[in-house]
Design a protein around this motif. Structure first.
Motif, PDB file in Angstrom:
ATOM      1  N   SER A   1       0.817  -1.212   0.000  1.00 33.92           N
ATOM      2  CA  SER A   1       0.000   0.000   0.000  1.00 33.92           C
ATOM      3  C   SER A   1       0.857   1.271   0.000  1.00 33.92           C
ATOM      4  CB  SER A   1      -0.904  -0.003   1.230  1.00 33.92           C
ATOM      5  OG  SER A   1      -0.080  -0.075   2.373  1.00 33.92           O
ATOM      6  N   CYS A   2       2.163   1.097  -0.142  1.00 28.72           N
ATOM      7  CA  CYS A   2       3.052   2.259  -0.041  1.00 28.72           C
ATOM      8  C   CYS A   2       2.827   3.226  -1.196  1.00 28.72           C
ATOM      9  CB  CYS A   2       4.511   1.828  -0.092  1.00 28.72           C
ATOM     10  SG  CYS A   2       4.930   0.670   1.206  1.00 28.72           S
TER      11      CYS A   2
ATOM     12  N   TYR B   1      12.093  -0.187  -4.529  1.00 21.95           N
ATOM     13  CA  TYR B   1      11.231  -0.661  -3.440  1.00 21.95           C
ATOM     14  C   TYR B   1      12.027  -1.424  -2.380  1.00 21.95           C
ATOM     15  CZ  TYR B   1       7.260  -2.097  -0.816  1.00 21.95           C
ATOM     16  OH  TYR B   1       6.381  -2.260   0.218  1.00 21.95           O
TER      17      TYR B   1
ATOM     18  N   CYS C   1       6.307  -3.945   2.685  1.00 25.40           N
ATOM     19  CA  CYS C   1       5.021  -4.634   2.869  1.00 25.40           C
ATOM     20  C   CYS C   1       5.144  -6.158   2.821  1.00 25.40           C
ATOM     21  CB  CYS C   1       4.011  -4.161   1.842  1.00 25.40           C
ATOM     22  SG  CYS C   1       3.577  -2.437   2.080  1.00 25.40           S
TER      23      CYS C   1
HETATM   24 ZN    ZN Z   1       4.582  -1.347   0.427  1.00 27.42          ZN
END
Ligand code: ZN
Ligand code: GLU
Length: 292
Positions: A99-100, A114, A118
């Protein structure tokens, strides 16, 4: 040998000279190998689409004498296949919800690569989330028929998105699923997609697909040195005059029709180009800017 090639334009605009190069090179390579040549319209990102493109692209290809085999495939009809692949990855713990936002990532790690946050801190089930695929710090090596041997480390981009937070499937997932589903053996396309290839190879490996052979042709630039694209408003191809544009595209690809073909028709020119197709003459990088 079975040869299946394809041209896979995104309908974000009308075809321009750069698209003609990719279409023509993939067409000639397929026909010179007595292969099939498929047309796939990559319409998975409706907000970016040009309203006329999905009808205009096939029409333009016909006018240029580039006839594809079988029915046109539209990615918008194939969401179930992409979902199936995503489910397969998720079931094998090869994909996870994230959800970042870009901003959060930047604040956290100071880069757009990334950081795997998560993977261990899964977002709540009711929170909007993208899906990322695990890259396992993989190193990828492949040999492109034109660009030579390429080495990449997937750590440079990190775990990448295969389904976006807005629920649209990412190009990388759709292209890999479709190439495999359509049995594509040879991918000939613009070298602007060279850097996307290692992530496609990685997905193919995780999904148990075989790898097509890749050939990345140089991309055409305008006189300012910018890649011709729909974004920088490259002029659309002129459907009424295919021959001079085909001739220019052949020259750009290092294929030089003889003077005797000066007045050749479209189909004569294409016939010559199939018979005399010499991929080794394709330059690795752009030879000269295309005047647009
Ligand atoms: Zn994330
Ligand atoms: N749809 C992509 C584009 O138009 C090309 C996909 C591909 O050839 O792999 O840029």
């Amino acid at each position: 040998m079975t040869y299946i090639g394809r041209f896979a334009p995104s309908p974000t605009g009308l075809l321009h000279f750069g698209s003609l190069l990719a279409a023509l090179a993939s067409y000639l390579d397929a026909r010179a190998h007595q292969g099939r040549w498929l047309l796939r319209i990559e319409d998975i990102d409706p907000p970016r689409e040009h309203p006329d493109a999905r009808h205009a692209i096939p029409q333009t290809l016909e006018r240029f004498g580039l006839h594809w085999d079988g029915d046109i495939v539209f990615q918008s009809d194939r969401h179930a296949l992409y979902q199936q692949a995503l489910t397969q990855l998720a079931e094998h713990q090869q994909a996870y919800r994230c959800s970042c936002s870009r901003k959060q990532l930047l604040l956290r790690s100071g880069s757009s690569c990334y950081d795997g946050h998560c993977l261990t801190a899964a977002p709540a089930i009711d929170q909007p989330a993208a899906w990322r695929v695990c890259t396992h710090q993989a190193e990828i090596q492949f040999t492109d028929s034109i660009q030579g041997t390429q080495h990449y480390r997937l750590t440079d981009s990190g775990d990448f998105v295969i389904r976006r937070k807005d629920q649209l499937y990412a190009y990388l997932l759709a292209v890999v699923v479709d190439d495999a589903d359509q049995g594509v053996t040879h991918v000939v396309r613009g070298s602007d997609l060279l850097d996307e290839t290692p992530r496609q190879l990685h997905l193919q490996q995780l999904l148990g697909y075989s790898h097509p052979q890749y050939s990345h042709i140089p991309v055409a630039c305008n006189t300012q040195g910018q890649k011709l694209s729909k974004q920088n408003l490259a002029r659309p191809l002129d459907d009424s005059k295919p021959v001079p544009q085909l001739r220019a595209a052949l020259r750009f690809l290092g294929q030089n029709p003889p003077a005797a073909l000066q007045y050749a028709s479209r189909d004569e020119l294409l016939k010559w180009a199939i018979t005399h197709w010499t991929p080794l003459s394709i330059p690795r990088c752009m030879a000269q800017p295309w005047r647009d």
